[in-house]
Design a protein around this motif. Structure first.
Motif: not given
Length: 277
Positions: A161-165, A180-185, A194-204, A208-210
């Protein structure tokens, strides 16, 4: 080994390379091919086997076993390797195995990773930087995990299995598909929740990209077409988005596994409560 401290009850086999300012506590066993980097601390009862490299500044807690033979019947005893990056924290009872001689031949762990008690890293895995394994996480052989991934306690990941960043895997999830990257399983078996919204914010990540990723993922998994055939539509819809391009590159890469998708009876939902942007 300048300024290194080795407890008299520990065994360091001839040929092992010990860096500077290393602290090896009681009852450790370091094999002849091991390389222990500078400023490493092995608290006690740590076993480092085979051709294993422990990166500078890492800290290993009691009863961890690093560099054991792969649990794979295809391995014929050849010289293989485990490489652990810098500044990793490896807690009690963690096991990490070397690669197999019929495959990659190397298991790789990136920098600044944390492995909580009794986590397991199997043969030929590739783990990125800043990855967290919570207690009792188990991953099979040949798993690839991107940077900044968090895996909840007791989760299991199927081989290949591949887990995206920047992905997040919930506790006790059983993941048998690429995430997928930013995915939440979440769930058993795990589904895309859904998506790992918290992780996106923490990564800066910019706001608009979110939003781009939120809309792109809804398009990608809308079930009117196959995921890969939808990929070109999504790329065309967001031509200026680097994050969406990264997502589509992950989707269009050849893989041995299916993709982690939303449940069959629902479209993907990404709660606005997770993102106030």
């Amino acid at each position: 080994m300048s300024d290194s401290r080795i407890h008299p009850t520990s065994i360091i086999e001839q040929g092992a390379r010990i860096g500077d300012r290393v602290n090896i506590g009681p009852f450790c066993h370091i094999g002849s091919e091991a390389v222990i980097g500078d400023d490493v601390e092995l608290i006690s009862h740590v076993v480092v086997m085979g051709r294993t490299i422990v990166g500078n500044g890492s800290k290993v807690y009691p009863n961890a076993v690093l560099g054991g033979d792969p649990q794979n019947t295809k391995h014929k005893g050849g010289h293989t390797t485990l490489v652990i990056g810098k500044n990793c924290v490896i807690r009690e009872g963690v096991t990490m195995h070397r690669g197999t001689d019929g495959s990659l031949g190397i298991t790789t762990v990136g920098d600044n990773c944390m492995f909580l008690a009794y986590a397991h890293v199997a043969h030929d895995c590739v783990i990125g930087d800043n990855v967290t394994f919570s207690n009792n996480v188990m991953i099979g052989g040949h798993v690839s995990i991107g940077n900044n991934v968090i895996i909840g306690g007791g989760a299991g990941i199927h081989q290949f299995v591949r887990v995206g960043h920047h992905a997040f895997i919930g506790g006790l999830a059983a993941l048998a598909s690429d995430l997928v990257p930013y995915g939440m399983a979440i769930g058993n078996h795990a589904y895309l929740g859904g998506l790992n919204i918290i992780g996106m914010k923490r990564s800066g990540m910019a706001r608009p990209e979110i939003h781009n990723l939120r809309h792109a993922v809804r398009m990608l998994f809308d079930r009117t077409k196959s995921i890969k055939s939808r990929a070109d539509d999504v790329r065309a819809a967001f031509p200026e988005s680097a994050a969406v391009a990264d997502l589509i590159d992950f989707i269009t890469t050849d893989t041995k596994r299916a993709y982690c998708t939303p449940p069959l009876d629902s479209a993907i939902e990404i709660s606005d409560s997770d993102d106030n942007s």
